[in-house]
Write an enzyme that holds these catalytic residues in place. Structure first.
Site: not given
Length: 219
Positions: A86-88, A60
């Protein structure tokens, strides 16, 4: 090799899950918009709906590009479900955020990676996954598979735990080439996964078997 599906379409996710080979999902704001999902609350609910379908990790993506914003959004996303990754983005502040989440046991996916140097930084910061964009490199006449090979060599040299997640996979040959290059994960559309089923000799062979069976059954 893990198979992720790159979509926000719940029907495609269910079909891939029912196929029995799905290991996770990746999404991004563009894919959410494609499905008509907008507004923070709706996006969060949609992520949760995806988590309720699949058994594996669900990437996400944060929208913020500053460290504090990425931390705030990332913690909110991680609180949705244990499956959330968590997509960074691969930017300076993103590297700081990867390190922050890594130290707190929150899974991360470093996205928009286009070079071995970027992948090295992501691994040093403790990213769970790094996402080199194979298809987008091919689009500008760079060899996306060669990048996978470079990252694989570097990670193996130093025993990095970060998994190579080949992103922007467009078709079945991309999947095969990524597998040959040692990618840990691939993410692509349902069509690319289903295309692995297809071969003309399989179709003609099955047709022959069925025709022969019909003849013997009618005797």
């Amino acid at each position: 090799m893990k198979f992720f599906i790159d979509t926000a379409n719940l029907n495609d996710i269910r079909e891939a899950q029912d196929l029995g080979v799905l290991d996770g999902v990746t999404t991004n704001p563009s894919l959410m918009a494609k499905e008509g999902i907008s507004g923070k609350d709706n996006v969060l609910r949609h992520y949760k709906a995806i988590c309720d379908i699949v058994d594996g990790d669900v990437s996400a993506e944060v929208i913020a590009t500053d460290f504090e914003g990425m931390v705030r959004e990332g913690e909110e996303l991680a609180d949705l479900d244990d499956k959330i990754v968590v997509k960074i983005p691969m930017i300076k502040e993103g590297i700081k955020a990867l390190k922050y989440f890594s130290e707190r046991g929150i899974k991360t996916n470093c996205t928009l990676v286009f070079s071995a140097g970027q992948a090295l930084l992501a691994a040093k910061a403790g990213a769970t996954y790094v996402s080199p964009f194979v298809g987008r490199l091919d689009d500008i006449s760079f060899d996306g598979i060669e990048l996978i090979e470079q990252i694989r060599l570097i990670y193996d040299n130093y025993d990095f735990d970060t998994q190579i997640l080949a992103a922007s996979v467009r078709h079945s040959m991309h999947i095969i080439k990524c597998a040959e290059a040692g990618s840990d994960v691939m993410t692509g559309p349902l069509s690319a996964i289903l295309a692995l089923l297809k071969h003309p000799l399989t179709d003609s062979g099955l047709a022959t078997f069925l025709a022969d069976h019909a003849k013997s059954a009618n005797k």
